[in-house]
Design a protein around this motif. Structure first.
Motif: not given
Length: 265
Positions: A49-54, A59-61, A84-85, A98-99
């Protein structure tokens, strides 16, 4: 590795972790002290989920993880996060921006590779926790994972986050360790100095390297070698009976192991 192959491996290891975890969510994970299988699965879901959000936000959450992921059923979270990812991957090309945490590579392909390698290591954790024979790790994925952990985690990481390696580098004296995929696969030379590690490709076979004589060497087939580097041997607490051949200066190996621990935990 090609994108399609990495995604194929990611899918296989996500499913393997999902299937294995479903047999015992409360089991302790010996390779991740203090975790149960529930913690392991939740971690992988949160990483996806973190990578999908980034990728979505660029940006970093600010705050992570989302509170809902802490109480969500771990298997449901894993499924949702994998969806999601992979959805974000499907919307982007390999070279799309991609960051990432690796300054030289700010592309989607970085995360495709990283999630494939994250998944294979953590499905090994699930198998170790539940005393289930490990599914084979494909040679191409294992070799790619060896390269990643040496170049990115040890080499890049020891310079980018030098403070995390202070203890491991305390007695560094320019020792060199050769990591060799047997019998005639790729090889790497890792030199550890006080300011960090330098990782370079080595000519194979070893006898062809006339300019550098390593202080020690670690040799093995791709999958066992990847497991050794990540301390995911079949019996994580000992190197006894490992299919890995370790030779040379014991201090060089100890220092190399300390670098691996600092970079991967």
């Amino acid at each position: 590795m090609e994108r399609s192959r990495l995604l194929q491996c990611l899918a296989a290891d996500y499913m393997r972790l999902r299937d294995v975890a479903g047999t015992g969510l409360t089991a302790p994970v010996p390779s991740c002290p203090g975790w149960t299988v529930t913690d392991l699965v939740r971690h992988v879901g949160q990483v996806y989920l973190h990578k999908a959000t980034v990728m979505q936000t660029g940006a970093w959450p600010v705050a992570w993880p989302p509170p809902a992921t802490v109480t969500e059923d771990p298997i449901a979270l894993l499924d949702r996060a994998y969806g999601a990812v992979t959805h974000e991957f499907s919307r982007r090309g390999d070279t799309d921006p991609a960051l990432t945490w690796h300054a030289p590579d700010q592309t989607v392909k970085f995360w495709i590779r990283r999630m494939a390698q994250e998944s294979v290591i953590h499905r090994l954790d699930g198998e170790l926790a539940l005393h289930i024979d490990s599914d084979p790790i494909p040679d191409d994925l294992a070799v790619d994972g060896i390269d990643e952990v040496l170049r990115l985690f040890v080499g890049y990481g020891s310079h980018a986050w030098h403070e995390d390696f202070t203890e491991a580098l305390a007695s560094a004296k320019g020792r060199t360790v050769r990591v060799q995929v047997s019998p005639r696969g790729p090889a790497w030379l890792i030199r550890t100095d006080p300011d960090g590690a330098t990782v370079a490709s080595a000519t194979t076979p070893a006898s062809a390297d006339q300019s550098i004589t390593p202080d020690a060497s670690v040799t093995g087939d791709p999958a066992p070698l990847l497991r050794w580097l990540w301390a995911r041997e079949s019996t994580p607490t000992t190197d006894a009976h490992t299919p890995i051949q370790v030779e040379g200066d014991g201090e060089a190996i100890k220092e190399f192991r300390a670098m691996l621990v600092a970079s991967t935990q």
